[in-house]
Design a protein around this motif. Structure first.
Motif, PDB file in Angstrom:
ATOM      1  N   LEU A  89       0.833  -1.125  -0.068  1.00 17.62           N
ATOM      2  CA  LEU A  89      -0.089   0.161  -0.083  1.00 17.62           C
ATOM      3  C   LEU A  89       0.729   1.177   0.016  1.00 17.62           C
ATOM      4  N   GLN A  90       2.046   1.244   0.709  1.00 18.02           N
ATOM      5  CA  GLN A  90       2.812   2.487   0.881  1.00 18.02           C
ATOM      6  C   GLN A  90       3.725   2.623  -0.330  1.00 18.02           C
ATOM      7  N   GLY A  91       4.042   1.398  -1.222  1.00 16.91           N
ATOM      8  CA  GLY A  91       4.506   1.528  -2.426  1.00 16.91           C
ATOM      9  C   GLY A  91       3.504   2.163  -3.491  1.00 16.91           C
ATOM     10  N   MET A  92       2.098   1.653  -3.403  1.00 17.36           N
ATOM     11  CA  MET A  92       1.344   2.329  -4.422  1.00 17.36           C
ATOM     12  C   MET A  92       1.090   3.674  -4.071  1.00 17.36           C
ATOM     13  N   LYS A  93       1.149   4.115  -2.894  1.00 20.86           N
ATOM     14  CA  LYS A  93       1.189   5.768  -2.546  1.00 20.86           C
ATOM     15  C   LYS A  93       2.207   6.256  -3.155  1.00 20.86           C
ATOM     16  N   THR A  94       3.162   5.869  -3.073  1.00 21.26           N
ATOM     17  CA  THR A  94       4.722   6.508  -3.557  1.00 21.26           C
ATOM     18  C   THR A  94       4.874   6.550  -4.919  1.00 21.26           C
ATOM     19  N   GLY A  95       4.144   5.361  -5.449  1.00 22.43           N
ATOM     20  CA  GLY A  95       4.418   5.318  -7.052  1.00 22.43           C
ATOM     21  C   GLY A  95       5.434   4.159  -7.321  1.00 22.43           C
ATOM     22  N   GLU A  96       6.094   3.666  -5.996  1.00 23.30           N
ATOM     23  CA  GLU A  96       7.048   2.838  -6.481  1.00 23.30           C
ATOM     24  C   GLU A  96       6.499   1.367  -6.806  1.00 23.30           C
ATOM     25  N   TYR A  97       5.241   1.036  -6.252  1.00 22.55           N
ATOM     26  CA  TYR A  97       4.761  -0.249  -6.670  1.00 22.55           C
ATOM     27  C   TYR A  97       3.590   0.032  -7.342  1.00 22.55           C
ATOM     28  N   ASN A  98       3.533  -0.736  -8.587  1.00 24.43           N
ATOM     29  CA  ASN A  98       2.305  -0.588  -9.299  1.00 24.43           C
ATOM     30  C   ASN A  98       1.889  -2.021  -9.710  1.00 24.43           C
ATOM     31  N   ARG A 138      16.579  -1.687 -22.177  1.00 26.74           N
ATOM     32  CA  ARG A 138      17.102  -1.765 -20.943  1.00 26.74           C
ATOM     33  C   ARG A 138      16.091  -1.627 -19.902  1.00 26.74           C
ATOM     34  N   TRP A 139      15.021  -1.038 -20.489  1.00 30.00           N
ATOM     35  CA  TRP A 139      14.085  -0.348 -19.418  1.00 30.00           C
ATOM     36  C   TRP A 139      12.639  -0.195 -20.339  1.00 30.00           C
ATOM     37  N   ARG A 140      11.742  -0.343 -19.528  1.00 33.37           N
ATOM     38  CA  ARG A 140      10.148  -0.130 -20.060  1.00 33.37           C
ATOM     39  C   ARG A 140       9.381   0.362 -19.007  1.00 33.37           C
ATOM     40  N   PHE A 141       8.481   1.735 -19.252  1.00 34.70           N
ATOM     41  CA  PHE A 141       7.869   1.915 -18.569  1.00 34.70           C
ATOM     42  C   PHE A 141       6.419   2.299 -19.155  1.00 34.70           C
ATOM     43  N   ALA A 142       5.393   1.728 -18.477  1.00 35.70           N
ATOM     44  CA  ALA A 142       3.980   1.782 -18.912  1.00 35.70           C
ATOM     45  C   ALA A 142       3.500   2.747 -18.114  1.00 35.70           C
ATOM     46  N   GLY A 143       3.081   4.003 -18.724  1.00 36.94           N
ATOM     47  CA  GLY A 143       2.283   4.976 -17.951  1.00 36.94           C
ATOM     48  C   GLY A 143       2.922   6.298 -18.246  1.00 36.94           C
ATOM     49  N   PRO A 144       2.427   7.550 -17.802  1.00 39.03           N
ATOM     50  CA  PRO A 144       2.989   8.658 -17.909  1.00 39.03           C
ATOM     51  C   PRO A 144       4.314   9.160 -17.316  1.00 39.03           C
ATOM     52  N   ILE A 145       5.291   9.691 -17.881  1.00 40.75           N
ATOM     53  CA  ILE A 145       6.482   9.997 -17.250  1.00 40.75           C
ATOM     54  C   ILE A 145       6.115  11.429 -16.625  1.00 40.75           C
ATOM     55  N   THR A 146       6.026  11.225 -15.250  1.00 38.69           N
ATOM     56  CA  THR A 146       6.003  12.394 -14.265  1.00 38.69           C
ATOM     57  C   THR A 146       7.333  12.842 -14.070  1.00 38.69           C
ATOM     58  N   GLN A 147       7.308  14.079 -13.434  1.00 38.61           N
ATOM     59  CA  GLN A 147       8.798  14.462 -12.907  1.00 38.61           C
ATOM     60  C   GLN A 147       9.346  13.617 -12.148  1.00 38.61           C
ATOM     61  N   GLU A 148       8.849  12.869 -11.241  1.00 40.35           N
ATOM     62  CA  GLU A 148       9.436  11.880 -10.308  1.00 40.35           C
ATOM     63  C   GLU A 148      10.209  10.551 -11.298  1.00 40.35           C
ATOM     64  N   VAL A 149       9.311  10.162 -12.205  1.00 46.27           N
ATOM     65  CA  VAL A 149       9.872   9.140 -13.173  1.00 46.27           C
ATOM     66  C   VAL A 149      11.014   9.376 -13.775  1.00 46.27           C
ATOM     67  N   LEU A 150      11.130  10.939 -14.227  1.00 49.57           N
ATOM     68  CA  LEU A 150      12.033  11.415 -14.794  1.00 49.57           C
ATOM     69  C   LEU A 150      13.264  11.590 -14.223  1.00 49.57           C
ATOM     70  N   GLN A 195      13.835  10.040 -10.857  1.00 52.07           N
ATOM     71  CA  GLN A 195      14.345   8.813 -10.201  1.00 52.07           C
ATOM     72  C   GLN A 195      14.834   7.618 -10.960  1.00 52.07           C
ATOM     73  N   ASP A 196      13.971   7.743 -12.297  1.00 50.88           N
ATOM     74  CA  ASP A 196      14.237   6.468 -13.052  1.00 50.88           C
ATOM     75  C   ASP A 196      15.058   7.004 -14.363  1.00 50.88           C
ATOM     76  N   ILE A 197      14.660   7.596 -15.035  1.00 52.83           N
ATOM     77  CA  ILE A 197      15.069   8.025 -16.441  1.00 52.83           C
ATOM     78  C   ILE A 197      16.559   8.907 -16.264  1.00 52.83           C
ATOM     79  N   ARG A 198      16.762   9.569 -15.553  1.00 52.54           N
ATOM     80  CA  ARG A 198      18.114  10.448 -15.547  1.00 52.54           C
ATOM     81  C   ARG A 198      19.185   9.226 -15.042  1.00 52.54           C
ATOM     82  N   PRO A 199      19.051   8.647 -13.865  1.00 53.22           N
ATOM     83  CA  PRO A 199      19.928   7.454 -13.657  1.00 53.22           C
ATOM     84  C   PRO A 199      20.146   6.710 -14.471  1.00 53.22           C
ATOM     85  N   LEU A 200      19.151   6.033 -15.305  1.00 54.39           N
ATOM     86  CA  LEU A 200      19.167   5.269 -16.458  1.00 54.39           C
ATOM     87  C   LEU A 200      20.126   5.698 -17.571  1.00 54.39           C
TER      88      LEU A 200
END
Lengths: 187, 194
Positions: free
Chosen positions: A28-37, A163-175, A177-182
């Motif tokens: 549930l916490q992961g769903m709230k922060t978007g870490e777990y879908n 190397r990576w696939r993301f299903a859903g809109p790229i939010t600022q957080e995804v950008l 926390q995920d895309i820039r490090p990748l």
């Protein structure tokens, strides 16, 4: 049965329930922060090259089309973004794509099941973040990629492997926390 | 699927088929439209029994045997959008695309395994409603077996314990018989207490 074993057996159900509860809370916490879908599905193409394809350009968009040939030997990581003008989350992620473009990251677009005129109107209204742009009106190439909705974004390394696939809109957080490090990791 | 908005064909006392004039339905006999509503409700309840495949009948294969194969196969393929429906049950665009792909491949002469392999290569284990047995699905498949084995083990342990509780005590030894006789108490024939 020793008294200790008896007591241990008594507490086993409580321990199991506590473990289950902790796991559920974590989810549930992961769903709230978007870490777990819970609906997220891993791509079957991770570590593999994209499927062979050629697609036509979106006329009047001012950028060339691309196919699998253009994704083979790259000078750095690229993003391939499946989008559509009828897709509301695509509007949410658009500013982030524009930012990536300004930062010099190659973002390649594939317009999925969209009327060319609608795609063009969308780009005229919101700006064109794509260095290359193809259209997949029947949506068959998208199926070869394993796309199951728009927007969907793939990151390819310089060898052209997914190397990576993301299903859903790229939010600022995804950008951030995920895309820039990748992008740094696969540079 | 707007059939409940129309009166059932032939239900009119005039023998007319097709929709009734709206004024008649609404104005003159309200109980009639209520009954019609009930009939529509009954039909709606019955609907899932018949609506095995959604979508355009034009998408179906002309050969009924091949169409049956496609439907059976499609019921094992998950709709990636709805996720708890098969592509045969889902009305989403992607499900229709996958239904068409299944039918194209069947017409092209592919086997069921080929078609599943085709979809599995694109969408992974998740697209199969019955996931394959592999190291990462082992827990999933083993869980029912483990649960049954645990249950059987539990039953066995409990039965053994119950048998122990009800077990007859060992027969009296010669020494015990002599002591009983000395106390003037009659030993039972098999040594059990009456």
């Amino acid at each position: 049965m020793t008294p200790f074993a008896r007591r241990a057996l008594l507490f086993t159900p409580f321990a199991l329930a506590a473990m289950g509860g902790a796991g559920f809370y974590g989810m549930l916490q992961g769903m709230k922060t978007g870490e777990y879908n819970p609906r997220g599905v891993p791509s079957a193409l991770i570590g593999r090259p994209p499927p062979d394809f050629t697609l036509p350009a979106l006329e009047d968009a001012g950028v060339p089309a691309f196919g699998s040939a253009e994704l083979r030997n790259l000078s750095g990581p690229v993003l391939v973004n499946f989008w559509a003008s009828w897709c509301v989350p695509c509007i949410i992620e658009h500013p982030q794509l524009m930012r990536l473009q300004r930062d010099g990251v190659p973002v390649l677009g594939i317009a999925y099941k969209d009327r060319p005129a609608d795609s063009l109107r969308f780009l005229r209204q919101h700006g064109n973040p794509f260095r290359m742009l193809a259209k997949d009106e029947p949506g068959r190439v998208a199926i070869d990629w394993g796309v199951y909705g728009v927007p969907e974004t793939y990151l390819l390394d310089r060898q052209g492997l997914i190397r990576w696939r993301f299903a859903g809109p790229i939010t600022q957080e995804v950008l951030d926390q995920d895309i820039r490090p990748l992008l740094r990791r696969w540079a | 699927m707007g059939f409940w908005r129309r009166a059932a064909p032939g239900s009119d006392e005039r023998g007319c088929k097709g929709p009734l004039p709206l004024a008649r339905v609404q104005g003159q006999r309200p109980w009639r439209s209520a009954r019609r509503g009930l009939a529509a409700l009954a039909l709606l309840i019955l609907l899932p029994l018949h609506a095995h495949a959604v979508g355009n009948p034009a998408d179906m294969l002309p050969d009924p045997v091949q169409e049956e194969r496609a439907r059976n196969l499609g019921r094992d393929i998950r709709c990636m959008v709805c996720q708890n429906q098969s592509i045969e049950d889902s009305e989403v665009g992607l499900a229709r695309d996958l239904r068409l792909i299944v039918r194209e491949r069947i017409t092209a002469g592919d086997s069921d395994a080929d078609i599943k392999q085709f979809l599995h290569a694109r969408y992974g284990d998740f697209v199969l409603l019955k996931p394959p047995f592999a190291w990462n699905t082992a827990v999933l498949w083993a869980t029912p077996v483990v649960a049954v084995l645990c249950g059987l083990g539990l039953i066995l342990v409990m039965r053994r314990r119950a048998a122990q509780a009800h077990a007859a005590p060992p027969p009296l030894t010669e020494e015990e018989r002599r002591r009983l006789a000395a106390l003037g108490l009659p030993p039972d024939r098999d040594g059990t207490r009456a």
